[in-house]
Design a protein around this motif. Sequence first.
Motif, short mmCIF file in Angstrom:
data_model
loop_
_atom_site.label_atom_id
_atom_site.label_comp_id
_atom_site.label_asym_id
_atom_site.label_seq_id
_atom_site.Cartn_x
_atom_site.Cartn_y
_atom_site.Cartn_z
N MET A 1 -6.88 4.52 2.97
CA MET A 1 -8.09 3.72 2.74
C MET A 1 -7.85 2.28 3.18
O MET A 1 -8.71 1.64 3.78
CB MET A 1 -8.40 3.78 1.24
CG MET A 1 -9.70 3.17 0.85
SD MET A 1 -11.07 4.10 1.51
CE MET A 1 -12.40 3.04 0.97
N GLY A 2 -6.64 1.78 2.90
CA GLY A 2 -6.30 0.40 3.26
C GLY A 2 -6.37 0.21 4.76
O GLY A 2 -6.89 -0.81 5.24
N THR B 1 -5.87 10.48 -1.85
CA THR B 1 -6.14 9.35 -2.74
C THR B 1 -5.02 8.32 -2.60
O THR B 1 -4.64 7.68 -3.55
CB THR B 1 -6.22 9.79 -4.20
OG1 THR B 1 -5.05 10.55 -4.47
CG2 THR B 1 -7.45 10.57 -4.46
N ASN B 2 -4.51 8.20 -1.39
CA ASN B 2 -3.42 7.27 -1.16
C ASN B 2 -4.00 5.98 -0.57
O ASN B 2 -4.80 6.02 0.35
CB ASN B 2 -2.46 7.93 -0.18
CG ASN B 2 -1.28 7.09 0.10
OD1 ASN B 2 -1.32 5.88 -0.08
ND2 ASN B 2 -0.22 7.72 0.53
N CYS B 3 -3.57 4.86 -1.12
CA CYS B 3 -4.20 3.63 -0.67
C CYS B 3 -3.85 3.26 0.76
O CYS B 3 -4.55 2.49 1.39
CB CYS B 3 -3.92 2.47 -1.61
SG CYS B 3 -2.49 2.65 -2.62
N LEU C 1 0.84 -1.19 0.00
CA LEU C 1 0.00 0.00 0.00
C LEU C 1 0.87 1.24 0.00
O LEU C 1 1.97 1.24 0.55
CB LEU C 1 -0.92 0.00 1.22
CG LEU C 1 -1.93 -1.14 1.23
CD1 LEU C 1 -2.70 -1.16 2.53
CD2 LEU C 1 -2.88 -1.01 0.08
N GLY C 2 0.38 2.30 -0.62
CA GLY C 2 1.09 3.58 -0.61
C GLY C 2 2.32 3.60 -1.50
O GLY C 2 3.29 4.27 -1.21
N LEU C 3 2.28 2.86 -2.61
CA LEU C 3 3.47 2.83 -3.45
C LEU C 3 3.68 4.11 -4.23
O LEU C 3 4.81 4.44 -4.56
CB LEU C 3 3.39 1.64 -4.41
CG LEU C 3 3.59 0.31 -3.72
CD1 LEU C 3 3.38 -0.82 -4.69
CD2 LEU C 3 4.99 0.22 -3.14
N CYS C 4 2.58 4.84 -4.54
CA CYS C 4 2.76 6.06 -5.33
C CYS C 4 3.65 7.05 -4.58
O CYS C 4 4.68 7.46 -5.12
CB CYS C 4 1.42 6.69 -5.68
SG CYS C 4 0.29 5.56 -6.50
#
Lengths: 191, 206
Positions: A116-117, A111-113, A22-25
């Motif tokens: 939300m994750g 919009t970072n996973c 998660l959060g790779l961007c």
Amino acid sequence: MNLLVIFISAVLINNFVFYYFLGLCPYLGVSRKIGPSISMGMAVTFVLSLTAVASWMINHWILLPYGLDYLQIVSFILVIAALVQLVEMFIRKVSPPLYQAMGIYLPLITTNCVIMGLALLAALKNYNFLETVIFGVSAGLGFTLAIVLMAAIREQLDLADVPRPLRGAAIALITAGIISLAFMGFSGIIK
Amino acid sequence: MAQKTIKSEFFKGIWSDNPVTRQLLGLCSVLAVSNAVINGVAMGLAVTFVLVFSSLIVSVIRKIVPNQVRIASFIVIIATFVTIADRVLAAYFPQLSKAMGPYVPLIVVNCIILGRAEAFASKNKVGRSIIDALGMSCGYILTLLLMGFIRELLGNRSILGYQILGKWFEPWVVMLLPPGAFIMLGLIIALFNLIENKIKEKQKLR
């Protein structure tokens, strides 16, 4: 004891970057220099902690009692977006230097996973309030650890002679793979 | 001419603007569900469904929505279709839905979808937006399948659950684990870069 297990597991073993992907961007985007990567890590930790609290309240006080859990996705994302917006306005008014340091990362985080994750995983694992908060904080610390490690390596990598097709994202991903391999060594800590 | 542009609109998603290898979007889901081909297929179809329908709606309402609230409304539209996809998967393929864990709901924050809504569907006509969405989904699915194919074959000796390699092949368990995913994606991106560079060099020689 249980809380300690959650903490260690979220920071080291089930690290959000290396285990849940998660959060790779932001992980690949903001990990070129150590300074900004620390700010990003702090901003993510901060928002994660708040999200953990907010999502738990919504899930347990509104969605579950009325059998609305199919609205989880929509309500979590809206609450996160609103929360980040509020935090941004608050920080800008109260502490301009802090806003300078991490303000620009806040909109990116919406919009970072990771965020939300966290909300979804905490709901999935049925954590109680305290566990959710610990989970949020330690997930943030785990993310910070991962991104600072990565930035430290990439600063050195800039000086290295990397083959042309591998430059940029490719070598960053392979580096992440190797760090993730090293992190797997921690999996023996907790049975 | 119009025919050609529509065609290039579709194919740019597969190669020159491939969402995963070129734009580095949606990496989370690519890495997480590509440990078996079947998960990749399910994830790919779910993303296609959400991407096509949200592009359609965003493109239809693009002139009605005020600029200030456009991102918020895009997110609500996307979240609605993700909820539909998530519920359908959970109802008809409970096992698959369990294997993918939180990654189906996480499509909502998949940057590919919001990225396309913002960069393309909100500025273009309905037809073109759908073509663009289909092209992007194809690029995404192909990358997922490539990853799933290699990882399942090397990590489990099988494709779609059928044993392909014999006992002589010692499975590379690391391929099924997170590090394998990172390294494999890094190598695939490097390979794509290599091919792209070769093509460019050839064009220069001409």
